[in-house]
Scaffold this active site. Structure first.
Site, PDB file in Angstrom:
ATOM      1  CE  LYS A 171      -1.658   2.876   2.702  1.00 58.03           C
ATOM      2  NZ  LYS A 171      -1.676   3.959   1.929  1.00 58.03           N
ATOM      3  N   GLY A 224       7.234   5.388   8.054  1.00 56.32           N
ATOM      4  CA  GLY A 224       6.339   6.635   8.090  1.00 56.32           C
ATOM      5  C   GLY A 224       6.605   7.201   9.498  1.00 56.32           C
ATOM      6  CD  GLU A 246      13.245   4.604   8.013  1.00 58.85           C
ATOM      7  OE1 GLU A 246      13.493   5.334   8.670  1.00 58.85           O
ATOM      8  OE2 GLU A 246      13.521   4.872   6.795  1.00 58.85           O
ATOM      9  CB  CYS A 280      13.872   8.650   7.394  1.00 58.07           C
ATOM     10  SG  CYS A 280      14.705   7.641   6.154  1.00 58.07           S
ATOM     11  CD  GLU A 379      11.379  12.877  11.021  1.00 54.77           C
ATOM     12  OE1 GLU A 379      10.493  12.153  11.419  1.00 54.77           O
ATOM     13  OE2 GLU A 379      12.225  12.234  10.421  1.00 54.77           O
TER      14      GLU A 379
HETATM   15  P1  NAD Z   1       2.023   8.754   7.989  1.00 50.61           P
HETATM   16  O1  NAD Z   1       2.831   7.709   8.885  1.00 50.61           O
HETATM   17  O2  NAD Z   1       0.799   9.145   8.346  1.00 50.61           O
HETATM   18  O3  NAD Z   1       1.945   7.694   6.686  1.00 50.61           O
HETATM   19  C1  NAD Z   1       2.902   6.730   6.143  1.00 50.61           C
HETATM   20  C2  NAD Z   1       2.257   5.636   5.617  1.00 50.61           C
HETATM   21  O4  NAD Z   1       1.408   4.956   6.666  1.00 50.61           O
HETATM   22  C3  NAD Z   1       1.214   6.056   4.526  1.00 50.61           C
HETATM   23  O5  NAD Z   1       1.207   4.976   3.345  1.00 50.61           O
HETATM   24  C4  NAD Z   1      -0.248   6.264   5.143  1.00 50.61           C
HETATM   25  O6  NAD Z   1      -1.038   5.805   4.417  1.00 50.61           O
HETATM   26  C5  NAD Z   1      -0.110   4.946   5.925  1.00 50.61           C
HETATM   27  N1  NAD Z   1      -0.760   5.167   7.261  1.00 50.61           N
HETATM   28  C6  NAD Z   1      -1.578   6.370   7.923  1.00 50.61           C
HETATM   29  N2  NAD Z   1      -2.126   5.978   8.871  1.00 50.61           N
HETATM   30  C7  NAD Z   1      -2.430   4.723   8.970  1.00 50.61           C
HETATM   31  C8  NAD Z   1      -3.092   4.031   9.687  1.00 50.61           C
HETATM   32  N3  NAD Z   1      -3.983   4.349  10.868  1.00 50.61           N
HETATM   33  N4  NAD Z   1      -2.770   2.611   9.504  1.00 50.61           N
HETATM   34  C9  NAD Z   1      -1.750   2.034   8.705  1.00 50.61           C
HETATM   35  N5  NAD Z   1      -1.223   2.682   7.716  1.00 50.61           N
HETATM   36  C10 NAD Z   1      -1.362   4.065   7.784  1.00 50.61           C
HETATM   37  O7  NAD Z   1       2.773   9.766   7.556  1.00 50.61           O
HETATM   38  P2  NAD Z   1       2.630  11.334   6.927  1.00 50.61           P
HETATM   39  O8  NAD Z   1       1.376  11.630   7.586  1.00 50.61           O
HETATM   40  O9  NAD Z   1       2.445  11.115   5.364  1.00 50.61           O
HETATM   41  O10 NAD Z   1       3.754  11.973   7.335  1.00 50.61           O
HETATM   42  C11 NAD Z   1       3.913  12.533   8.668  1.00 50.61           C
HETATM   43  C12 NAD Z   1       5.092  12.683   9.214  1.00 50.61           C
HETATM   44  O11 NAD Z   1       5.608  11.111   9.287  1.00 50.61           O
HETATM   45  C13 NAD Z   1       6.253  13.402   8.430  1.00 50.61           C
HETATM   46  O12 NAD Z   1       6.036  14.651   8.968  1.00 50.61           O
HETATM   47  C14 NAD Z   1       7.492  12.664   9.010  1.00 50.61           C
HETATM   48  O13 NAD Z   1       7.914  12.945  10.306  1.00 50.61           O
HETATM   49  C15 NAD Z   1       6.988  11.266   9.045  1.00 50.61           C
HETATM   50  N6  NAD Z   1       7.623  10.502   7.854  1.00 50.61           N
HETATM   51  C16 NAD Z   1       8.661   9.717   8.081  1.00 50.61           C
HETATM   52  C17 NAD Z   1       8.914   9.157   6.873  1.00 50.61           C
HETATM   53  C18 NAD Z   1      10.323   8.329   6.903  1.00 50.61           C
HETATM   54  O14 NAD Z   1      10.967   8.000   5.747  1.00 50.61           O
HETATM   55  N7  NAD Z   1      10.637   7.693   7.988  1.00 50.61           N
HETATM   56  C19 NAD Z   1       8.371   9.129   5.742  1.00 50.61           C
HETATM   57  C20 NAD Z   1       7.085   9.941   5.488  1.00 50.61           C
HETATM   58  C21 NAD Z   1       6.741  10.437   6.676  1.00 50.61           C
END
Ligand code: NAD
Length: 478
Positions: A171, A224, A246, A280, A379
């Site tokens: 996903k 994420g 991660e 990240c 972050e």
């Molecule tokens: P997020 O954690 O919400 O999203 C990451 C992934 O998780 C996406 O595919 C999203 O659809 C999915 N997701 C979201 N809610 C979910 C749930 N309840 N259950 C399962 N999957 C779910 O990240 P974001 O809101 O897109 O970004 C927010 C913050 O996350 C950023 O500001 C940053 O700090 C961090 N981030 C980190 C990385 C990394 O490489 N470590 C990458 C993107 C974002």
């Protein structure tokens, strides 16, 4: 755009869609499926059927490796349009998107070649017993991707999982998934059997959660935010599935008074503005030894004032932030730091001619000695660097380890003993000495500790994470 289930592109059961917006202009350029639990269930069922049939996991590891190598070759043929799509979808400069596609190709080449190199063991045991240790696939693996490096992340998580013989459901993030859908199409053409890779798009709290909660998923790989990572781990635990997380960091460049500043300063700047700070492993803190604090800060200020943000074709130092919402999260950190009286040392600029609908943020350098402040600990995920002074080696270690994160760190010093001492005492999954970043280092194990997550991606370590170790004890007549 549709979902890929069992080798066929199918619309989501409920027929709903989400818009894909160009972050440089705000324009909608495509629609993706807004999938639900029913679509995830169909994908997991397809992956399970593929796994149970042995169509992939019963191939020899060499055969699986050949398919991955063919996939790498197909990506290479389409590298330029894929890079253009990635730049449009994420806003990153075209040159960065090209590097991402090069890394993606390398993931499939590397794991194609590595597939038959993860050997088992023969363990000396009691006389009359033969003991072998083998590595087997988990079964069905779920992969939840972020939006910052969609193409690279596709390779990073899928290539080792597939090399080990897992059947997968992926996903991608709501934003930044156009390249992933193209890649899924190419994987079909490379000869990946139907059901081995299934791709479902949709919202995290709906499709992502349905994948993490699905009782027939054996292992989850998540990249994420820490907040969602924690949720995913809890959902996986409900059905006893393992996971790798991660989750980002607040990674330091640690600059000692004997460092080569001319070498270090441009690298430190790049480590935070690359991908507009949405990395990240971004170098979002610079810790400076007191004797050179003013000198290093003024050199950093000069470099920062020259940094630019612009659209992909402008080849600025940073592209836009992925979405308006994420941009507001970044500017929120900046506003709170300014309101708290944190000094802005330098500010780059947004280039003339960008669309007012684009999500551009000028690179910024703050300084503070408040080690507990939000800007020093949290972050930002934007092009925002914070400088902090330290007194001596022990203080540098305390400060470097002073956040909840632990992903990567860089130590800038010519002193060999200090290089060794710090590289052992600073928390993190990768430590750089007089350099920063190993984004393209596919062969180098990568991952965090603490709030940065757990598990290791890249290198042979990823093959271990995507497999189960089994010990076979055979007693024979003597
Ligand atoms: P997020 O954690 O919400 O999203 C990451 C992934 O998780 C996406 O595919 C999203 O659809 C999915 N997701 C979201 N809610 C979910 C749930 N309840 N259950 C399962 N999957 C779910 O990240 P974001 O809101 O897109 O970004 C927010 C913050 O996350 C950023 O500001 C940053 O700090 C961090 N981030 C980190 C990385 C990394 O490489 N470590 C990458 C993107 C974002």
């Amino acid at each position: 755009m549709k979902n890929l289930i069992a080798g066929r592109w199918v619309p989501p059961a409920a027929g709903a869609t989400l818009d894909c917006r160009n972050p440089s202009t705000g324009e909608v350029f495509a629609q993706i499926a807004d999938s639900g639990a029913e679509d995830i269930d169909a994908a997991v069922t397809a992956a399970r059927a593929a796994f149970d049939s042995g169509v992939w996991n019963d191939l020899s590891a060499t055969e699986r490796g050949r398919v991955l190598a063919r996939f790498a070759a197909l990506i290479a043929e389409d590298a330029e349009p894929l890079a253009a799509l990635e730049a449009q979808d994420t806003g990153k400069p075209l040159s960065t998107a090209r590097n991402d596609i090069t890394a993606l190709i390398r993931y499939f080449d590397y794991y194609g070649a590595a597939a038959d190199k993860l050997y088992g063991e023969v363990v000396p045991y009691l006389f009359g017993h033969s003991v072998t240790v083998v590595h087997e696939p988990h079964g069905v693996t779920g992969h939840i991707l972020p939006w910052n490096y969609p193409a690279q992340m596709f390779g990073r998580t899928l290539a080792p999982a597939l090399a080990m013989g897992n059947c997968t459901v992926l996903k991608p993030a709501e934003d930044g998934c156009a390249s992933v859908l193209k890649l899924a199409d190419l994987a079909n053409r490379a000869g990946l059997p139907d059901g081995v890779l299934n791709v479902i798009t949709g919202r995290g709290e709906v499709a992502g959660a349905a994948l993490a909660m699905h009782a027939d998923v054996d292992f989850i790989s998540f990249t994420g935010s820490p907040r969602v990572g924690q949720l995913v781990q809890k959902m996986a635990a409900d059905h006893f599935a393992g996971c790798t997380l991660e989750l980002g960091g607040k990674s330091p460049n640690i600059l000692f008074d004997d460092a080569d500043l001319a070498e270090a300063i441009p690298v430190i700047c790049r480590s935070i503005v690359q991908n507009a700070g949405q990395t990240c492993a971004a170098g979002s803190r610079v810790l400076i030894h007191r004797p050179i604090y003013e000198k290093a800060l003024s050199q950093l200020a000069e470099a920062f004032a020259a940094l630019t943000a612009g659209a992909p074709e402008m080849e600025a130092d940073c592209g836009p932030i992925i979405t308006r919402k994420q941009m507001q999260a970044v500017t929120g950190f900046v506003a709170r730091a300014e309101a708290a009286g944190t000094r802005v040392v330098a500010r780059g600029r947004v280039l003339d001619g960008v669309s007012p609908e684009g999500n551009f943020v000028a690179p910024m350098l703050f300084e503070t000695s408040d080690r507990d402040s939000e800007i020093a600990c949290e972050e930002v995920f934007g092009p925002v660097l914070v400088a902090l002074p330290f007194e001596d080696e022990a203080d540098a270690i305390r400060l470097a380890n002073g956040t909840d994160y632990g992903l990567v760190a860089a130590i800038w010093t010519r002193d060999g003993g200090r290089q060794q001492r710090l590289s052992r005492r600073v928390r993190g999954g990768q430590i750089f000495i007089n350099c920063y970043g190993a984004g393209a280092g596919i062969e180098l194990p990568f991952g965090g500790v603490g709030k940065s997550g757990h598990g290791r991606e890249k290198g042979m370590a990823a093959l271990h994470d995507f497999s189960v170790t089994k010990t076979i004890i055979h007693r024979y007549s003597t």
